[in-house]
Design a protein around this motif. Structure first.
Motif, PDB file in Angstrom:
ATOM      1  N   GLN A 141       0.822  -1.208   0.000  1.00 35.85           N
ATOM      2  CA  GLN A 141       0.000   0.000   0.000  1.00 35.85           C
ATOM      3  C   GLN A 141       0.857   1.260   0.000  1.00 35.85           C
ATOM      4  OE1 GLN A 141      -2.759  -0.186   3.243  1.00 35.85           O
ATOM      5  NE2 GLN A 141      -3.657  -2.151   2.594  1.00 35.85           N
ATOM      6  N   ALA A 142       1.954   1.233   0.741  1.00 39.41           N
ATOM      7  CA  ALA A 142       2.848   2.391   0.771  1.00 39.41           C
ATOM      8  C   ALA A 142       3.444   2.648  -0.607  1.00 39.41           C
ATOM      9  CB  ALA A 142       3.951   2.178   1.799  1.00 39.41           C
ATOM     10  N   ASN A 143       3.841   1.592  -1.319  1.00 38.80           N
ATOM     11  CA  ASN A 143       4.374   1.769  -2.680  1.00 38.80           C
ATOM     12  C   ASN A 143       3.318   2.346  -3.617  1.00 38.80           C
ATOM     13  OD1 ASN A 143       6.880   0.758  -1.972  1.00 38.80           O
ATOM     14  ND2 ASN A 143       6.284  -1.357  -2.382  1.00 38.80           N
ATOM     15  N   GLU A 144       2.077   1.874  -3.498  1.00 40.82           N
ATOM     16  CA  GLU A 144       1.016   2.416  -4.342  1.00 40.82           C
ATOM     17  C   GLU A 144       0.777   3.892  -4.057  1.00 40.82           C
ATOM     18  OE1 GLU A 144      -2.340  -0.015  -3.647  1.00 40.82           O
ATOM     19  OE2 GLU A 144      -1.557  -1.764  -4.747  1.00 40.82           O
ATOM     20  N   ILE A 145       0.849   4.254  -2.782  1.00 39.39           N
ATOM     21  CA  ILE A 145       0.674   5.668  -2.431  1.00 39.39           C
ATOM     22  C   ILE A 145       1.796   6.514  -3.004  1.00 39.39           C
ATOM     23  CG2 ILE A 145       0.631   7.280  -0.486  1.00 39.39           C
ATOM     24  CD1 ILE A 145      -0.792   5.102   1.133  1.00 39.39           C
ATOM     25  N   GLN A 146       3.023   6.037  -2.929  1.00 44.61           N
ATOM     26  CA  GLN A 146       4.148   6.784  -3.477  1.00 44.61           C
ATOM     27  C   GLN A 146       4.019   6.938  -4.986  1.00 44.61           C
ATOM     28  OE1 GLN A 146       6.486   8.356  -1.792  1.00 44.61           O
ATOM     29  NE2 GLN A 146       5.599   7.672   0.161  1.00 44.61           N
ATOM     30  N   GLU A 147       3.610   5.878  -5.670  1.00 45.43           N
ATOM     31  CA  GLU A 147       3.418   5.981  -7.112  1.00 45.43           C
ATOM     32  C   GLU A 147       2.313   6.972  -7.458  1.00 45.43           C
ATOM     33  OE1 GLU A 147       2.655   2.106  -8.517  1.00 45.43           O
ATOM     34  OE2 GLU A 147       4.710   1.349  -8.171  1.00 45.43           O
ATOM     35  N   SER A 148       1.241   6.984  -6.665  1.00 46.77           N
ATOM     36  CA  SER A 148       0.157   7.915  -6.930  1.00 46.77           C
ATOM     37  C   SER A 148       0.580   9.349  -6.711  1.00 46.77           C
ATOM     38  CB  SER A 148      -1.036   7.585  -6.025  1.00 46.77           C
ATOM     39  OG  SER A 148      -2.104   8.502  -6.218  1.00 46.77           O
ATOM     40  N   LEU A 149       1.353   9.589  -5.627  1.00 43.83           N
ATOM     41  CA  LEU A 149       1.824  10.940  -5.359  1.00 43.83           C
ATOM     42  C   LEU A 149       2.851  11.404  -6.379  1.00 43.83           C
ATOM     43  CD1 LEU A 149       2.182  10.816  -1.459  1.00 43.83           C
ATOM     44  CD2 LEU A 149       0.381  11.923  -2.794  1.00 43.83           C
ATOM     45  N   GLY A 150       3.605  10.470  -6.968  1.00 39.25           N
ATOM     46  CA  GLY A 150       4.632  10.849  -7.943  1.00 39.25           C
ATOM     47  C   GLY A 150       4.135  10.937  -9.367  1.00 39.25           C
ATOM     48  N   ARG A 151       2.832  10.889  -9.579  1.00 40.32           N
ATOM     49  CA  ARG A 151       2.282  10.952 -10.928  1.00 40.32           C
ATOM     50  C   ARG A 151       2.445  12.367 -11.485  1.00 40.32           C
ATOM     51  NH1 ARG A 151      -3.716   9.076 -11.225  1.00 40.32           N
ATOM     52  NH2 ARG A 151      -2.662   7.164 -10.504  1.00 40.32           N
ATOM     53  N   SER A 152       2.827  12.492 -12.778  1.00 39.69           N
ATOM     54  CA  SER A 152       3.031  13.790 -13.439  1.00 39.69           C
ATOM     55  C   SER A 152       1.767  14.170 -14.193  1.00 39.69           C
ATOM     56  CB  SER A 152       4.226  13.712 -14.401  1.00 39.69           C
ATOM     57  OG  SER A 152       4.381  14.920 -15.080  1.00 39.69           O
ATOM     58  N   TYR A 153       1.331  15.437 -13.988  1.00 37.84           N
ATOM     59  CA  TYR A 153       0.114  15.920 -14.651  1.00 37.84           C
ATOM     60  C   TYR A 153       0.421  16.685 -15.935  1.00 37.84           C
ATOM     61  CZ  TYR A 153      -1.885  14.820 -10.124  1.00 37.84           C
ATOM     62  OH  TYR A 153      -2.262  14.173  -8.976  1.00 37.84           O
ATOM     63  N   ALA A 154       1.662  17.177 -16.155  1.00 40.29           N
ATOM     64  CA  ALA A 154       1.997  17.979 -17.345  1.00 40.29           C
ATOM     65  C   ALA A 154       2.347  17.117 -18.532  1.00 40.29           C
ATOM     66  CB  ALA A 154       3.166  18.919 -17.028  1.00 40.29           C
ATOM     67  N   VAL A 155       2.842  15.921 -18.326  1.00 43.29           N
ATOM     68  CA  VAL A 155       3.266  15.045 -19.410  1.00 43.29           C
ATOM     69  C   VAL A 155       2.177  14.018 -19.650  1.00 43.29           C
ATOM     70  CG1 VAL A 155       5.030  13.442 -20.196  1.00 43.29           C
ATOM     71  CG2 VAL A 155       5.651  15.389 -18.762  1.00 43.29           C
ATOM     72  N   PRO A 156       1.792  13.815 -20.912  1.00 44.68           N
ATOM     73  CA  PRO A 156       0.776  12.787 -21.185  1.00 44.68           C
ATOM     74  C   PRO A 156       1.269  11.424 -20.750  1.00 44.68           C
ATOM     75  CG  PRO A 156       1.103  14.211 -23.089  1.00 44.68           C
ATOM     76  CD  PRO A 156       2.180  14.543 -22.117  1.00 44.68           C
ATOM     77  N   ASP A 157       0.327  10.562 -20.422  1.00 40.35           N
ATOM     78  CA  ASP A 157       0.684   9.230 -19.982  1.00 40.35           C
ATOM     79  C   ASP A 157       1.307   8.413 -21.094  1.00 40.35           C
ATOM     80  OD1 ASP A 157      -0.253   9.828 -17.487  1.00 40.35           O
ATOM     81  OD2 ASP A 157      -2.260   9.006 -17.853  1.00 40.35           O
ATOM     82  N   GLU A 158       0.791   8.586 -22.329  1.00 33.69           N
ATOM     83  CA  GLU A 158       1.289   7.798 -23.449  1.00 33.69           C
ATOM     84  C   GLU A 158       1.974   8.713 -24.454  1.00 33.69           C
ATOM     85  OE1 GLU A 158      -1.869   5.613 -25.138  1.00 33.69           O
ATOM     86  OE2 GLU A 158      -2.256   4.397 -23.339  1.00 33.69           O
ATOM     87  N   ILE A 159       3.267   8.575 -24.644  1.00 30.75           N
ATOM     88  CA  ILE A 159       4.063   9.379 -25.576  1.00 30.75           C
ATOM     89  C   ILE A 159       4.812   8.430 -26.474  1.00 30.75           C
ATOM     90  CG2 ILE A 159       5.916  11.069 -25.802  1.00 30.75           C
ATOM     91  CD1 ILE A 159       5.135  12.179 -23.111  1.00 30.75           C
ATOM     92  N   ASP A 160       4.779   8.742 -27.775  1.00 37.87           N
ATOM     93  CA  ASP A 160       5.476   7.921 -28.753  1.00 37.87           C
ATOM     94  C   ASP A 160       6.960   8.244 -28.689  1.00 37.87           C
ATOM     95  OD1 ASP A 160       6.266   6.311 -30.716  1.00 37.87           O
ATOM     96  OD2 ASP A 160       5.010   7.157 -32.302  1.00 37.87           O
ATOM     97  N   GLU A 161       7.765   7.265 -28.348  1.00 37.25           N
ATOM     98  CA  GLU A 161       9.209   7.481 -28.246  1.00 37.25           C
ATOM     99  C   GLU A 161       9.810   7.837 -29.604  1.00 37.25           C
ATOM    100  OE1 GLU A 161      11.047   4.183 -26.456  1.00 37.25           O
ATOM    101  OE2 GLU A 161      10.038   4.408 -24.497  1.00 37.25           O
ATOM    102  N   ALA A 162       9.251   7.305 -30.683  1.00 37.18           N
ATOM    103  CA  ALA A 162       9.772   7.641 -32.022  1.00 37.18           C
ATOM    104  C   ALA A 162       9.591   9.111 -32.331  1.00 37.18           C
ATOM    105  CB  ALA A 162       9.077   6.777 -33.082  1.00 37.18           C
ATOM    106  N   ASP A 163       8.438   9.661 -31.942  1.00 36.17           N
ATOM    107  CA  ASP A 163       8.207  11.099 -32.169  1.00 36.17           C
ATOM    108  C   ASP A 163       9.195  11.928 -31.364  1.00 36.17           C
ATOM    109  OD1 ASP A 163       6.170  10.411 -33.823  1.00 36.17           O
ATOM    110  OD2 ASP A 163       4.589  10.662 -32.313  1.00 36.17           O
TER     111      ASP A 163
END
Length: 213
Positions: A141-163
């Motif tokens: 649960q602590a790891n899930e909380i850390q991942e949730s708090l570390g989520r970025s809102y400015a960068v889209p979740d899915e970005i094409d690495e080729a682009d």
């Protein structure tokens, strides 16, 4: 009544093994003194016989020396027996002491075993296992909380690495072209220069007078 007839408490206690050893050692020391004294007498008789000729006098001294030698042999026999007795008693005392230490060790181990059983009886293995499971859940649960708090809102979740790579290459190409053009303009020689420039030195005196006039 006890003062007149005595009591069982007034009886002397039985000697211990160490008391017997001490008594035997004292007897051994006494016999060793006697043997040393007899050795002295034998030495004097031997010296006297070496100075006398064969005869009644020398014969009498030899008889005395023989009696002294017999006494010495008797004491040496007693000394040997007492020495063996002391050795046996010391061996028995050592064995008794080792047995006493062994029994003390066994008693200590029994007490420790009893105490360990008492302490381990208070421990529930199932509770310990459940505690481990609870700890794993809490960590997850602590790891899930850390991942949730570390989520970025400015960068889209899915970005094409080729682009992203293509855009990065384009930026690098633009920087390379701009840098090359700028350096070329700095190092380029102007078109209106027909001959190399002439270095100007300080004016001479005549030229200075002519200029002022």
């Amino acid at each position: 009544m006890n003062r007149i007839f005595g009591s069982s408490a007034s009886k002397t206690s039985k000697p211990t093994l160490q008391d017997a050893i001490n008594s035997t050692d004292a007897r051994i020391a006494s016999i060793e003194v006697k043997i040393k004294k007899l050795d002295g007498e034998l030495g004097r008789y031997k010296e006297q016989m070496s100075k006398l000729r064969n005869g009644p006098g020398k014969k009498a001294i030899e008889q005395r020396a023989l009696r002294v030698l017999q006494q010495k042999r008797m004491y040496e026999g007693q000394l040997s027996q007492l020495t063996q007795q002391t050795f046996n008693m010391e061996s028995a005392a050592l064995a008794t002491e080792n047995l006493r230490n062994t029994m003390a060790t066994v008693d200590a181990m029994k007490l420790a075993n009893k105490e360990m059983r008492k302490q381990y009886g208070k421990i529930d293995i199932d509770k310990i296992e459940n505690m481990h499971y609870d700890m794993e859940d809490l960590l997850e649960q602590a790891n899930e909380i850390q991942e949730s708090l570390g989520r970025s809102y400015a960068v889209p979740d899915e970005i094409d690495e080729a682009d992203l790579e293509a855009e990065l290459d384009a930026l690098a190409l633009e920087e390379e072209e701009e840098g090359t053009s700028y350096l070329t303009d700095l190092n380029k020689v102007p078109d209106f220069v027909d001959e190399p420039p002439v270095e100007l030195g300080e004016p001479s005196a005549k030229e200075a007078i002519r200029t002022t006039s």
